[in-house]
Write a protein that holds these residues in place. Sequence first.
Motif, mmCIF file in Angstrom:
data_model
loop_
_atom_site.group_PDB
_atom_site.id
_atom_site.type_symbol
_atom_site.label_atom_id
_atom_site.label_comp_id
_atom_site.label_asym_id
_atom_site.label_seq_id
_atom_site.Cartn_x
_atom_site.Cartn_y
_atom_site.Cartn_z
ATOM 1 N N GLU A 220 -4.806 1.993 -7.976
ATOM 2 C CA GLU A 220 -3.478 1.685 -8.525
ATOM 3 C C GLU A 220 -3.311 0.167 -8.512
ATOM 4 O O GLU A 220 -3.224 -0.454 -7.440
ATOM 5 C CB GLU A 220 -2.385 2.348 -7.716
ATOM 6 N N GLY B 81 -3.957 -0.891 -4.723
ATOM 7 C CA GLY B 81 -4.411 -0.012 -3.652
ATOM 8 C C GLY B 81 -5.490 0.947 -4.153
ATOM 9 O O GLY B 81 -5.571 1.244 -5.343
ATOM 10 N N CYS B 82 -6.334 1.476 -3.238
ATOM 11 C CA CYS B 82 -7.405 2.420 -3.569
ATOM 12 C C CYS B 82 -7.228 3.684 -2.700
ATOM 13 O O CYS B 82 -6.982 3.575 -1.487
ATOM 14 C CB CYS B 82 -8.769 1.799 -3.314
ATOM 15 N N PHE B 83 -7.395 4.874 -3.310
ATOM 16 C CA PHE B 83 -7.129 6.141 -2.615
ATOM 17 C C PHE B 83 -8.248 7.140 -2.923
ATOM 18 O O PHE B 83 -8.898 7.054 -3.974
ATOM 19 C CB PHE B 83 -5.770 6.700 -3.056
ATOM 20 N N PRO B 84 -8.476 8.131 -2.028
ATOM 21 C CA PRO B 84 -9.536 9.127 -2.246
ATOM 22 C C PRO B 84 -9.252 9.981 -3.477
ATOM 23 O O PRO B 84 -8.106 10.212 -3.868
ATOM 24 C CB PRO B 84 -9.510 9.959 -0.973
ATOM 25 N N PRO C 265 -12.664 7.999 -6.719
ATOM 26 C CA PRO C 265 -11.543 7.335 -6.036
ATOM 27 C C PRO C 265 -10.526 6.821 -7.059
ATOM 28 O O PRO C 265 -10.866 6.557 -8.210
ATOM 29 C CB PRO C 265 -12.221 6.199 -5.284
ATOM 30 N N LYS C 266 -9.311 6.719 -6.594
ATOM 31 C CA LYS C 266 -8.214 6.284 -7.459
ATOM 32 C C LYS C 266 -7.866 4.821 -7.157
ATOM 33 O O LYS C 266 -7.878 4.405 -5.993
ATOM 34 C CB LYS C 266 -6.996 7.180 -7.266
ATOM 35 N N ALA D 191 0.891 4.072 -2.787
ATOM 36 C CA ALA D 191 0.630 5.485 -2.482
ATOM 37 C C ALA D 191 1.665 6.384 -3.125
ATOM 38 O O ALA D 191 1.361 7.461 -3.644
ATOM 39 C CB ALA D 191 0.605 5.688 -0.971
ATOM 40 N N ILE E 87 0.831 -1.215 0.000
ATOM 41 C CA ILE E 87 0.000 0.000 0.000
ATOM 42 C C ILE E 87 0.857 1.253 0.000
ATOM 43 O O ILE E 87 0.586 2.223 -0.705
ATOM 44 C CB ILE E 87 -0.958 -0.015 1.211
ATOM 45 N N VAL F 131 0.860 6.647 -6.781
ATOM 46 C CA VAL F 131 -0.289 7.517 -7.025
ATOM 47 C C VAL F 131 0.102 8.982 -6.930
ATOM 48 O O VAL F 131 -0.316 9.826 -7.711
ATOM 49 C CB VAL F 131 -1.427 7.188 -6.046
ATOM 50 N N CYS G 140 -12.554 -1.431 -1.473
ATOM 51 C CA CYS G 140 -11.406 -1.607 -2.381
ATOM 52 C C CYS G 140 -11.238 -3.114 -2.568
ATOM 53 O O CYS G 140 -10.550 -3.774 -1.791
ATOM 54 C CB CYS G 140 -10.141 -0.979 -1.807
ATOM 55 N N ASP H 205 -16.057 5.174 -2.902
ATOM 56 C CA ASP H 205 -15.771 6.048 -1.760
ATOM 57 C C ASP H 205 -17.055 6.327 -0.968
ATOM 58 O O ASP H 205 -18.144 5.832 -1.300
ATOM 59 C CB ASP H 205 -15.095 7.344 -2.216
#
Length: 371
Positions: free
Chosen positions: A32, A53-56, A29-30, A14, A10, A17, A66, A92
């Motif tokens: 990767e 991974g998943c991000f805001p 949401p993003k 990050a 993760i 990203v 995710c 999200d």
Amino acid sequence: MRTLLHLVLIVALAALVAAAPATAEPEDPKVELASPADGDGFYQGQQVQAAYGCFPGTLGWPVVTCAGDLPIGDYLDTNTVGMHTFRVHAVDYAGAETIVTHTYSVFDVIPPTATITTPVAGADYPLGAQLYASYSCDDGPGGSGIIGCIGTYPNGYPLPTDRLGTFTFTVDAFDGALNHGTTTATYRVVDSTPPEITILAPAEGTQYLIGEPIIASYFCHDNVDGSRVSCRATPVDTTLGTHTFRVDSADSSGNAASASSSYSVRYEFDGFYSPLVTEPAAVTLRAGDTVPAKFSLHGDHGLDVLARAAWRPCFVSTNDSSTAVGSLTYNGGPDRYTFMWATDRAWAGSCKELLMTLRDGTTHRSHVNFR
């Protein structure tokens, strides 16, 4: 250990990203997806872990879902050859979602296998045996499939077993990725048939007269060596009694055989002379008299020709008997043996059977009714 691996993956994602360009819809949401990367290629059976991974998005809503086709750190499906897809779905807190799909390829690099059922490796087969090729090829589950399975002879084809020796049978297997596997079975064709023995003389059950010449006649034959095999016989026994004649043979492969015949050498007994007769006829004599049992053996063979003399009641079914009292003489003029059988007066009104067993093993019988 797996939790630490997840954190490392993760953190790495990050960083990726942060350096990645903005998406078309930055508020979503993003996702990767680092492994598998889009267009990756792996060999069949290779161990590759899923990494994503998943991000805001730019609005900062937290990611509540995710989910990939596999959890982070699990191994991708590389058992089946061909094109595969891997998808990650992010959602999200505001309900916005993003789906990222990558494709990867699994290549077949594992050679196919060949199994030979017939001939069996290390087996010995007899000369002339009926033997048919039997084999199969397999590329395993998930492979590219067999496109060629080629043996020394086609499946079901009769294998040559008409000559002795050591032979090899090979099967080559090819799969759709042109991987090649081969299997070889070495086997032998051997002579396992013993020679054949024929005894012409003395033939089984033949009876010869004492003094008669007995000329042995026999031969041995083998399908491989022909008549070029050992052929040894026991001496012919011309003495009185029942004898066994045996012949032994062996071929060049060590196969052995034996055959035997049983024959007998007898006196030339031609029946009783008066006053007795040979069964089933009967005579009537007086009880208590001495009965002369006269017979000829065509020559003087000594006074030990009689092994035993006995009597028993006529028509009994048992072998019980009593010794017949008497003496044996030989008269060369008429060529007669005479056994003087002493009878008992108490036998009057009965029937007795005289049994004379000669030294050659034969027994001769006569019925006498006593008055």
